[in-house]
Design a protein around this motif. Sequence first.
Motif, PDB file in Angstrom:
ATOM      1  N   LEU A 128       0.827  -1.202   0.000  1.00 21.98           N
ATOM      2  CA  LEU A 128       0.000   0.000   0.000  1.00 21.98           C
ATOM      3  C   LEU A 128       0.861   1.251   0.000  1.00 21.98           C
ATOM      4  O   LEU A 128       0.620   2.182  -0.771  1.00 21.98           O
ATOM      5  N   GLN A 129       1.868   1.278   0.835  1.00 23.22           N
ATOM      6  CA  GLN A 129       2.730   2.456   0.909  1.00 23.22           C
ATOM      7  C   GLN A 129       3.484   2.676  -0.400  1.00 23.22           C
ATOM      8  O   GLN A 129       3.599   3.800  -0.882  1.00 23.22           O
ATOM      9  N   VAL A 130       4.003   1.604  -0.990  1.00 15.62           N
ATOM     10  CA  VAL A 130       4.702   1.717  -2.276  1.00 15.62           C
ATOM     11  C   VAL A 130       3.733   2.195  -3.360  1.00 15.62           C
ATOM     12  O   VAL A 130       4.064   3.073  -4.169  1.00 15.62           O
ATOM     13  N   ALA A 131       2.512   1.642  -3.364  1.00 18.75           N
ATOM     14  CA  ALA A 131       1.509   2.052  -4.358  1.00 18.75           C
ATOM     15  C   ALA A 131       1.146   3.522  -4.193  1.00 18.75           C
ATOM     16  O   ALA A 131       0.946   4.225  -5.186  1.00 18.75           O
ATOM     17  N   LYS A 132       1.075   3.993  -2.957  1.00 21.15           N
ATOM     18  CA  LYS A 132       0.805   5.411  -2.715  1.00 21.15           C
ATOM     19  C   LYS A 132       1.959   6.267  -3.208  1.00 21.15           C
ATOM     20  O   LYS A 132       1.752   7.286  -3.871  1.00 21.15           O
ATOM     21  N   LYS A 178       2.067   6.437  -7.016  1.00 22.96           N
ATOM     22  CA  LYS A 178       0.786   6.786  -7.644  1.00 22.96           C
ATOM     23  C   LYS A 178       0.196   5.627  -8.455  1.00 22.96           C
ATOM     24  O   LYS A 178      -0.479   5.834  -9.455  1.00 22.96           O
ATOM     25  N   LEU A 179       0.475   4.402  -8.022  1.00 26.14           N
ATOM     26  CA  LEU A 179      -0.054   3.231  -8.726  1.00 26.14           C
ATOM     27  C   LEU A 179      -1.561   3.084  -8.538  1.00 26.14           C
ATOM     28  O   LEU A 179      -2.246   2.580  -9.427  1.00 26.14           O
ATOM     29  N   LEU A 180      -2.084   3.524  -7.396  1.00 23.90           N
ATOM     30  CA  LEU A 180      -3.522   3.427  -7.163  1.00 23.90           C
ATOM     31  C   LEU A 180      -4.301   4.269  -8.164  1.00 23.90           C
ATOM     32  O   LEU A 180      -5.374   3.880  -8.599  1.00 23.90           O
ATOM     33  N   ASP A 181      -3.757   5.424  -8.517  1.00 22.31           N
ATOM     34  CA  ASP A 181      -4.424   6.260  -9.524  1.00 22.31           C
ATOM     35  C   ASP A 181      -4.482   5.555 -10.869  1.00 22.31           C
ATOM     36  O   ASP A 181      -5.493   5.616 -11.570  1.00 22.31           O
ATOM     37  N   LYS A 182      -3.397   4.890 -11.227  1.00 18.46           N
ATOM     38  CA  LYS A 182      -3.356   4.182 -12.508  1.00 18.46           C
ATOM     39  C   LYS A 182      -4.291   2.979 -12.510  1.00 18.46           C
ATOM     40  O   LYS A 182      -4.977   2.724 -13.498  1.00 18.46           O
ATOM     41  N   ILE A 183      -4.320   2.246 -11.406  1.00 17.05           N
ATOM     42  CA  ILE A 183      -5.178   1.067 -11.317  1.00 17.05           C
ATOM     43  C   ILE A 183      -6.651   1.467 -11.300  1.00 17.05           C
ATOM     44  O   ILE A 183      -7.497   0.772 -11.861  1.00 17.05           O
ATOM     45  N   LEU A 193     -11.354   5.913  -7.234  1.00 22.30           N
ATOM     46  CA  LEU A 193     -10.221   5.738  -6.311  1.00 22.30           C
ATOM     47  C   LEU A 193     -10.676   5.400  -4.892  1.00 22.30           C
ATOM     48  O   LEU A 193     -10.173   4.432  -4.312  1.00 22.30           O
ATOM     49  N   PRO A 194     -11.632   6.128  -4.304  1.00 25.31           N
ATOM     50  CA  PRO A 194     -12.079   5.735  -2.966  1.00 25.31           C
ATOM     51  C   PRO A 194     -12.673   4.320  -2.936  1.00 25.31           C
ATOM     52  O   PRO A 194     -12.459   3.580  -1.972  1.00 25.31           O
ATOM     53  N   LEU A 195     -13.384   3.948  -3.984  1.00 30.82           N
ATOM     54  CA  LEU A 195     -13.952   2.605  -4.055  1.00 30.82           C
ATOM     55  C   LEU A 195     -12.848   1.558  -4.121  1.00 30.82           C
ATOM     56  O   LEU A 195     -12.876   0.549  -3.406  1.00 30.82           O
TER      57      LEU A 195
END
Length: 154
Positions: free
Chosen positions: A30-34, A37-42, A61-63
């Motif tokens: 989670l920290q690496v993804a944050k 910015k991997l969460l934005d891409k996913i 993103l929140p979902l």
Amino acid sequence: MIDILKESVMGSFNSIYSIAKIVIPLMIILQVAKDYKLLDKISKFLEFLTKFFGMSKESTLPLLVGIIFGLSYGAGVIIQSAKDGNLSTKDTFLISVFLVTCHAIVEDTLIFVAVDANGYILLSLRVFAAVVMTFVLSKRLKISESTLKQDINQ
């Protein structure tokens, strides 16, 4: 009596160890993804889900965060997005409905698999229930902004 106590303590430590093997790597991911910015891409891949429920694209993103990492972290993202004005009241309500049934699907499923539950059944039932409940509420109920705001304020 000592043997029973010893067995229960060892069993508890084994269970905690099994859970820690799952939760600690997920928190690192989670920290690496944050950070990258991997969460934005996913989240772009999940826009079809928000369209299916009639939600805005900003609710993706929140979902996603709530689905993967659970309610505690997801709630923070949802609250921040709502405060920033990125989510309508309807979006916030539908995200909450979905996540009540289907939050932390990766973490929870792995934890239950570690204690010998059937992960496929658990995962599929939770996702199915969440999709059906959210879809029905998004299409059948006429959720107006004023009605939700009144209900929340009461």
